[in-house]
Design an enzyme around this catalytic site. Structure first.
Site, PDB file in Angstrom:
ATOM      1  N   ASN A 163       0.978  -0.874  -0.303  1.00 37.77           N
ATOM      2  CA  ASN A 163      -0.076   0.098   0.096  1.00 37.77           C
ATOM      3  C   ASN A 163       1.016   1.972   0.203  1.00 37.77           C
ATOM      4  OD1 ASN A 163       1.157  -0.213   2.822  1.00 37.77           O
ATOM      5  ND2 ASN A 163      -0.719   0.085   3.543  1.00 37.77           N
ATOM      6  N   GLU A 259       6.307  -3.266  11.664  1.00 42.27           N
ATOM      7  CA  GLU A 259       5.128  -2.527  11.862  1.00 42.27           C
ATOM      8  C   GLU A 259       4.144  -3.543  11.163  1.00 42.27           C
ATOM      9  OE1 GLU A 259       4.770   0.138  12.986  1.00 42.27           O
ATOM     10  OE2 GLU A 259       6.068   0.929  13.733  1.00 42.27           O
ATOM     11  N   CYS A 293      -2.447   0.513   6.975  1.00 41.37           N
ATOM     12  CA  CYS A 293      -2.349   0.147   8.368  1.00 41.37           C
ATOM     13  C   CYS A 293      -3.562   0.892   9.379  1.00 41.37           C
ATOM     14  CB  CYS A 293      -1.206  -0.169   8.825  1.00 41.37           C
ATOM     15  SG  CYS A 293      -0.111   1.453   9.028  1.00 41.37           S
TER      16      CYS A 293
END
Ligand code: NAP
Ligand code: G3P
Length: 486
Positions: A163, A259, A293
């Site tokens: 993304n 992450e 996210c």
């Protein structure tokens, strides 16, 4: 410039030792656009032997790079930032085609990355060591002094998600190289062409041969081999929780920064400015079709204002432009692939079968899913807990603050949360109790600005990103203790 990394039949090359290397196995992965299935290009599916060769080159290059003064490293980063700004439209257009990110967000990802790189160079030059005299500790003299500065870790493996193929690659590469490391970049397969353009920018900026090398190939095929490689000294991974857990399990003792996924809650109290909350929630939940996210992925709203908030959300969602991300103003875009859309619709069917009320949106065609809002979502529904990574948003009605905190904290994730209220004491009370990396007060959940600490806890990650934090994560203290005579 363009021909370096690619050739007539859209077959791309990897950057290895300062050269654009053709595949030695003649095995390629076709990258098709999520917009219309058109061929964007082909990237090498690298073999283990090729990976060994690339990592060997990275290791060799780092031995020299580590001794380059930080001001020289910074100069290269400033140049890379300038080139990125010059090529923002071009690279943004590649990204829009490759990952179906709306063109405005794609171009701003590139310019944001340029700013990130500049700030990284500034931050690195400002990071100094320290001298610690021994006599502050009982039994020792001032003649014992520890000189401490930071040194690189070696070869950093940067793995980025689809993304943000440019920004979340550069947010690893820039702090790593300015810290004296070399970087092996394993970009997302769907996003790898955009990431190769980034590598080209670093090369054009004068990054010495081998300081940045790329490895393309499916993570599911070559990923385990790379992460376990003995010459990888640090793993900087951004991606799904499932892959993050997997990497962590098979790389015991290898330093890493993870992450991962999120299920960010927007908590709306009865005294909130509901118009402001609705603006932020819709933008936070639906930009890039929720494929962030830090997207708002659930609303916990006090029942007394829930009806009003749902109306305000519906009024905004209905106005969101859907369609081709190459058209200005598009927000709801095709998802990255059909599998992603299938998963989103699984959560929708489950919620409806358990009594959720559909407020707006229902259509799905191939990998396109309309923006959807569901009210009266209960805790037995998967949509209350799972990360859709798509444009669907559940409204969970709560009685009070403590119920909001309880439900928020029962999530396996802990990335960010938003709290909408006019009462600063309540905001801080809730922020203190939430098990997340960051709490946004009266704002949507988001990573920027990029010098802020950015971290997830629980299943949302391990370690802290954010420019200075990233440099610190990919360097370590080195102490030299002087034992003087007097
Ligand atoms: P993903 O499927 O986990 O893939 C992320 C990266 O890992 C890709 O480059 C992928 O390569 C690679 N990979 C896959 N399996 C691997 C393995 N066994 N070993 C090494 N690398 C492997 O995630 P995604 O679909 O790209 O991104 C969406 C997810 O990332 C969401 O869950 C989102 O929440 C999370 N995310 C988190 C943050 C954050 O900052 N917390 C930011 C962005 C996204 P391939 O592409 O070849 O599979
Ligand atoms: O999901 C990518 C993560 O980095 C979020 O960034 O700026 O969209 O909140 P942002």
């Amino acid at each position: 410039m363009f021909n370096e990394l690619c050739c007539e039949d859209k077959t791309y090359r990897n950057l290895v030792g300062g050269k654009w290397m053709d595949s030695k196995t003649n095995k390629f992965i076709e990258i098709h656009s999520p917009i219309d299935g058109s061929l964007v290009g082909k990237v090498p599916s690298m073999s283990r032997e090729e990976v060994d060769e690339v990592i060997k080159n990275s290791k060799e290059a780092q031995k020299t790079w580590r001794d380059v003064p930080v001001n020289k490293r910074a100069e290269i980063l400033y140049k890379a930032a300038d080139i990125l700004d010059e090529r923002a439209e071009e690279i943004g257009a590649v990204m829009a085609l490759e990952i179906a990110k709306d063109i405005k967000s794609a171009v701003s990802e590139v310019t944001r990355t340029a700013d990130y790189i500049r700030f990284t160079a500034d931050a690195a030059k400002a990071m100094e060591g320290e001298a610690i005299p021994g006599d502050s500790f009982p039994g020792f003299k001032r003649s014992k002094i520890s000189y401490v500065n930071r040194v690189p870790l070696g070869v950093v493996l940067a793995i980025s998600p689809f993304n943000y193929p440019v920004n979340l690659s550069a947010s690893k590469v820039a702090p790593a190289v300015v810290g004296g490391n070399s970087v092996l970049l394993k970009p997302p397969t769907q996003g790898s062409i955009s990431a190769l353009f980034l590598a080209q920018v670093f090369k054009a900026a004068g990054l010495p041969d081998g300081v940045l090398n790329t490895v393309t190939g499916k993570g599911s095929e070559i990923g385990d081999y790379i992460v376990k490689h003995t010459d990888i000294d640090f793993i900087n991974f951004t991606g799904s929780t499932s892959v993050g857990y997997h990497i962590s399990e098979i790389t015991a003792m290898k330093p890493q920064l993870l992450e991962l996924g999120g299920k960010d809650a927007a908590i709306v109290l009865e005294d909130a400015d509901l118009e402001h909350a609705a603006d932020n929630i819709v933008s936070g939940a639906f930009s890039y079709s929720g494929q962030r996210c830090t997207a708002v992925k659930r609303i916990l709203v006090v029942d007394s204002v829930a009806d009003k908030l749902v109306e305000l959300l519906k009024d905004r969602i209905v106005k969101l432009k859907s369609g081709d991300p190459r058209e200005e103003g598009t927000v709801i875009v095709p998802l990255i692939d059909n599998k992603a859309a299938d998963f989103v619709m699984e959560l929708v069917e489950d919620a409806l079968s358990k009594g959720a009320k559909r407020v707006i949106g229902e259509k799905r065609k191939d990998n396109f899913v309309e923006a959807m809002l569901f009210d009266n979502v209960t805790l037995d529904m998967r949509i209350a807990w799972e990360e859709p990574f798509g444009p669907i948003l559940p409204v969970i009605r709560i009685k009070n603050i403590d119920e909001a905190i309880d439900i928020a904290n029962r999530s396996e994730y802990g990335l960010q949360s938003s709290v909408f209220t006019k009462d600063i004491d309540k905001a801080f009370y809730i922020a203190d109790k939430l098990e997340v990396g960051t709490v946004q007060v009266n704002n949507k959940t988001e990573r920027g600005p990029d010098h802020f600490p950015f971290l997830g806890v629980k299943s949302s990650g391990m370690g802290t990103q954010g420019i200075r934090y990233s440099i610190e994560a990919m360097t370590r203290p080195k102490a030299v203790v002087l034992n003087l005579n007097k």
